[in-house]
Design a protein around this motif. Structure first.
Motif: not given
Length: 69
Positions: A27-33
């Protein structure tokens, strides 16, 4: 990342480390929650962290990222 680890090994730079882990986050390119929680939990167990970024399309290195940290 595996090539980077192999290069570090070829240069004998991994010797001082008893345990080496490779962590890849989807999820690095998104929100990384999800990754942020996991990486924060893991961070306490390690002395060193390396971030591996791919080069740009023209072959230049990536030396900085906006990131979440």
């Amino acid at each position: 990342s595996l090539y980077a680890m192999a290069a570090l090994d070829d240069l004998d730079l991994l010797g001082p480390f008893a345990t080496i882990s490779l962590v890849s986050t989807p999820d690095e390119e998104t929100d990384m929650r999800v990754s942020t929680i996991m990486l924060n939990d893991l961070a306490a167990e390690y002395d060193v962290a390396l971030s591996v970024e791919a080069g740009t399309a023209d072959g230049a290195i990536v030396s900085a990222r906006k990131g979440a940290a």
